[in-house]
Design a protein around this motif. Structure first.
Motif, PDB file in Angstrom:
ATOM      1  N   UNK B 120      13.491   0.352   2.391  1.00  0.00           N
ATOM      2  CA  UNK B 120      13.830  -0.142   1.369  1.00  0.00           C
ATOM      3  C   UNK B 120      15.449  -0.197   1.871  1.00  0.00           C
ATOM      4  N   UNK B 121      15.082   0.642   2.564  1.00  0.00           N
ATOM      5  CA  UNK B 121      16.793   0.478   3.497  1.00  0.00           C
ATOM      6  C   UNK B 121      16.285   1.213   4.373  1.00  0.00           C
ATOM      7  N   UNK B 122      16.449  -0.649   5.412  1.00  0.00           N
ATOM      8  CA  UNK B 122      16.184  -0.178   6.917  1.00  0.00           C
ATOM      9  C   UNK B 122      17.538   0.716   7.454  1.00  0.00           C
ATOM     10  N   UNK B 530      12.627  10.696  -2.682  1.00  0.00           N
ATOM     11  CA  UNK B 530      12.675  10.246  -3.839  1.00  0.00           C
ATOM     12  C   UNK B 530      12.783   8.615  -3.406  1.00  0.00           C
ATOM     13  N   UNK B 531      12.031   7.634  -2.199  1.00  0.00           N
ATOM     14  CA  UNK B 531      12.468   6.579  -2.180  1.00  0.00           C
ATOM     15  C   UNK B 531      10.957   6.782  -2.401  1.00  0.00           C
ATOM     16  N   UNK B 532      10.288   5.105  -3.561  1.00  0.00           N
ATOM     17  CA  UNK B 532       9.194   4.722  -3.915  1.00  0.00           C
ATOM     18  C   UNK B 532       8.444   3.856  -2.536  1.00  0.00           C
ATOM     19  N   UNK B 533       6.967   4.101  -2.919  1.00  0.00           N
ATOM     20  CA  UNK B 533       6.877   3.188  -1.559  1.00  0.00           C
ATOM     21  C   UNK B 533       6.139   2.352  -2.073  1.00  0.00           C
ATOM     22  N   UNK B 534       6.319   1.085  -1.125  1.00  0.00           N
ATOM     23  CA  UNK B 534       6.896  -0.229  -1.202  1.00  0.00           C
ATOM     24  C   UNK B 534       5.511  -1.396  -1.330  1.00  0.00           C
ATOM     25  N   UNK B 535       4.625  -1.662  -1.655  1.00  0.00           N
ATOM     26  CA  UNK B 535       3.597  -2.215  -1.592  1.00  0.00           C
ATOM     27  C   UNK B 535       3.722  -3.531  -1.109  1.00  0.00           C
ATOM     28  N   UNK B 536       4.409  -3.836  -1.176  1.00  0.00           N
ATOM     29  CA  UNK B 536       4.909  -5.510  -0.967  1.00  0.00           C
ATOM     30  C   UNK B 536       5.161  -5.885   0.732  1.00  0.00           C
ATOM     31  N   UNK B 537       6.389  -4.898   0.823  1.00  0.00           N
ATOM     32  CA  UNK B 537       6.051  -5.002   2.264  1.00  0.00           C
ATOM     33  C   UNK B 537       5.418  -4.184   3.249  1.00  0.00           C
ATOM     34  N   UNK B 538       4.216  -2.881   2.078  1.00  0.00           N
ATOM     35  CA  UNK B 538       3.061  -3.476   3.480  1.00  0.00           C
ATOM     36  C   UNK B 538       2.183  -4.618   3.372  1.00  0.00           C
ATOM     37  N   UNK B 539       2.212  -4.990   2.298  1.00  0.00           N
ATOM     38  CA  UNK B 539       1.090  -5.999   2.578  1.00  0.00           C
ATOM     39  C   UNK B 539       1.857  -7.037   3.259  1.00  0.00           C
ATOM     40  N   UNK B 540       3.349  -7.400   3.371  1.00  0.00           N
ATOM     41  CA  UNK B 540       3.928  -8.060   4.064  1.00  0.00           C
ATOM     42  C   UNK B 540       3.730  -7.666   5.978  1.00  0.00           C
ATOM     43  N   UNK B 541       4.023  -6.778   6.007  1.00  0.00           N
ATOM     44  CA  UNK B 541       3.858  -6.346   7.275  1.00  0.00           C
ATOM     45  C   UNK B 541       2.217  -6.387   7.586  1.00  0.00           C
ATOM     46  N   UNK B 542       1.186  -5.729   7.259  1.00  0.00           N
ATOM     47  CA  UNK B 542       0.120  -6.171   6.867  1.00  0.00           C
ATOM     48  C   UNK B 542      -0.075  -7.897   7.393  1.00  0.00           C
ATOM     49  N   UNK B 543       0.308  -8.958   6.543  1.00  0.00           N
ATOM     50  CA  UNK B 543      -0.419 -10.822   6.960  1.00  0.00           C
ATOM     51  C   UNK B 543       0.351 -10.551   7.825  1.00  0.00           C
TER      52      UNK B 543
END
Lengths: 88, 552
Positions: B120-122, B530-543
């Motif tokens: 989320x914060x790269x 405390x950083x919440x996982x971000x499934x959208x980012x995983x999906x974007x990276x997988x694609x």
């Protein structure tokens, strides 16, 4: 990456570790002569090379035949939204 | 044959051949500069290299003088034990092959591109990636440059007490290190990735030619009877058939687990080495990246299959005593073998020519590897640290390339200073440490980014720093830094002088512990932050790993 690819890679790495462990703990067996001065250790080492070459070829064929066409399909689906019905 | 294997004629010829290589590569660099415009040109050679070209360049980045002279020399002196390194060096390319496609699709210029896209914060991930990339590169660079100094002095026959072209041995080492550093800055700063890649390609062609020629000549001397060659090597070594099997007594005195630890670092490190992984970005797409790794596997496999023939050939034809007199580490074994083969073929002149050619190839090899490392370090500093962190991802391309050039000068100056300072120390362990850090810090972050849905930026940061610090600290408290004693001879063999001993970690290579710690830190960092996982980012990276569209 498919499950099969991961399993085969893990097996390959285990095969490599078996070689290293044999070099450490099975020196007698590794020194056993097979033909002339060629011993088990040398053949085992060459077989590691052979396994690497075979695995590299097989993985490349697998990706050419499976991964690349499905990637092309995904790109085609994404760029042509009206034809989304043709998913694999 | 005298103990001084390098005659005056051979020295001069080596010098001339090597100067020729430098001129050719500088020409390439100037040509590349005129064809380098934007960031993709500078960092990734315009992404236009073919699979074969990039395969040769990968092989060139990977095969250092340590592989050409070091491993063969180890086989010549210690027998079969050295061959274990040859096997590990090739096996490592299977993980590289598996990661090449996804990495090419998901990243843009550096290793940190992939884990940063999951955060989320790269920013912190980029900083961590740059820190560990520069650390790995500087470790590797210092080892290569100290080796270069010693090797050039050895190959040009400049020994303590003698001079060559009016230069003494100590000055020659410092001078070599400085010249190598300066040449690297020129290659990288002017030629960018395009120039560096062509330097690697030329070097690989030379190295393979030298390897094939020497292997052919060795086998020819034994009537293409491998068993006869092995028998002669065992006989000449004085150890008989024990020389042809693993003994470890001769090779690594530190023990059994140490070899397993080193084997892990060798096998898993290259996939996380920044100058290897960064090469996948120089080709147009993922299938080409995979094909280029296949080319590299073919070249590297063929090369490492030749190392035992060269090593055992040197043991049989030159003899262990001659080799150890010239250099106790065996680095001179292959040049000595070339000299012996040439003399047998065409008298003293033949010996001089072949020795000079092989010595010049070895020098070219060092130069090319150092260039690749420096390219990776300055790319990471400019792209990750300057471009994405300091300029918040909105730098002008021109600025970023200018920063990369300044970074090359900085990295080069640092490496030269450290190498000159450390030139009399035994720094060979730094190569093993660089591999261990690559496997413990980079590999967890990349693999978990690509495969684990729940992974976060905090996990990547924890994994990178955890693996990096564990590997470095364990080495600081290992026998390579203090209190190390050779169990066979009882001689002192640490970085710090005898008498200083604060070591408690028994292994010389930390990989056995630091790789699991790196993965555990990455997993713990993910769950504990405390950083919440971000499934959208995983999906974007997988694609993106599948399609390659829209890299960060």
């Amino acid at each position: 990456m498919g499950r099969a690819v991961l399993v085969v890679s893990a097996l390959f790495f285990a095969w490599y570790l078996l070689f290293v462990v044999a070099c450490v703990f099975a020196r007698g067996l590794m020194g056993h002569r097979l033909a002339g001065h060629v011993n088990v250790a040398l053949v085992f080492g060459i077989l590691q090379f052979a396994a690497t070459f075979v695995l590299a070829r097989r993985y490349s064929r697998h990706s050419r035949e499976t991964l690349d066409p499905s990637a092309a399909q995904v790109v085609a689906d994404a760029t042509a939204p009206e034809r989304t019905g043709r998913r694999r | 044959m005298t103990t001084d294997a390098v005659s005056g004629d051979a020295r001069l010829l080596t010098f001339v051949l090597f100067a020729g290589f430098v001129c050719v590569t500088l020409g390439i660099t100037l040509w590349a500069r005129s064809r380098t415009g934007g960031a993709a040109d500078f960092y990734a050679g315009g992404r236009a290299f073919s699979a074969r070209q990039n395969g040769f360049a990968l092989a060139g980045d990977y095969m250092s003088a340590a592989s050409f002279l070091g491993i063969s020399g180890m086989i010549a002196l210690s027998g079969y034990d050295g061959f274990i390194y040859s096997v590990g060096s090739l096996v490592a390319w299977v993980p590289v092959l598996l990661l090449a496609g996804p990495l090419r699709n998901a990243g843009r210029f550096t290793l940190a591109d992939v884990p940063a896209s999951r955060a989320r914060r790269p920013g912190p991930v980029r900083v961590a990636g740059a820190v560990s990339t520069v650390t790995v590169s500087v470790f590797y660079l210092v080892a290569q440059m100290v080796g270069a100094g010693a090797l050039v002095a050895l190959l040009l026959g400049v020994r303590p007490g003698t001079t060559f072209l009016g230069v003494s041995a100590g000055t020659a080492e410092t001078l070599t290190i400085t010249v190598v550093g300066a040449l690297m800055v020129v290659y990288v700063g002017f030629g960018g990735m395009k120039g560096t890649t062509w330097v690697q390609i030329v070097k690989t062609v030379l190295l393979m030619t030298a390897g094939v020629a020497l292997t052919g000549l060795v086998l020819g001397r034994f009537g293409f009877d491998v068993s006869g060659l092995l028998g002669a090597a065992g006989r000449e070594s004085g150890h008989g058939d024990a020389f042809l099997g693993p003994s470890l007594r001769l090779g690594r005195p530190a023990g059994d687990l140490d070899l397993i630890s080193l084997a892990l670092a060798l096998g898993l490190g290259p996939a996380g080495l920044p100058h290897i992984a960064g090469r996948v970005f120089t080709v147009p797409d993922a299938p080409t990246a995979r094909a280029s790794v296949n080319w590299a596997i073919g070249l590297i496999g063929a090369f490492f299959l030749m190392t035992p023939i060269l090593g055992f050939g040197a043991a049989a034809l030159v003899g262990r005593r001659e080799i150890a007199t010239q250099d106790p580490a065996g680095n001179a074994a292959v040049p000595q073998l070339a000299g012996a083969l040439g003399r047998h073929l065409a008298g003293p002149a033949g010996g001089d020519v072949l020795l000079a050619f092989v010595a010049a190839v070895a020098c070219a090899t060092i130069l090319a590897v150092v260039a690749g490392l420096m390219m990776a370090a300055s790319t990471s500093l400019a792209h990750d640290l300057f471009g994405h962190v300091l300029m918040l991802g909105r730098p002008r391309e021109r600025q970023e390339i200018a920063v990369a050039r300044v970074a090359a000068v900085l990295v080069g100056a640092t490496a030269v200073a450290l190498a000159v300072f450390a030139r009399h120390l035994n720094v060979a362990f730094l190569v093993g440490l660089a591999f261990a850090v690559a496997a413990s810090a980079h590999l967890p972050a990349i693999v978990l980014s690509l495969c684990w849905r729940r992974f976060t930026g905090s996990g990547a940061v924890a994994g990178i720093y955890g693996g990096l610090l564990t590997a470095v600290l364990l080495v600081v408290f290992s026998p390579v830094v203090s209190g190390g004693v050779d169990p066979v001879t009882g001689a002192h063999r640490s970085l710090l002088p005898a008498g200083v001993d604060f070591s408690w970690f028994p292994l010389e290579n930390p990989a056995l512990v630091s790789i699991p710690v790196g993965f555990l830190c990455a997993i713990a960092g993910t769950y504990l932050s405390r950083e919440k996982p971000d499934p959208a980012r995983f999906a974007a990276l997988s694609a993106r790993t599948v399609t390659g569209a829209g890299a960060p």
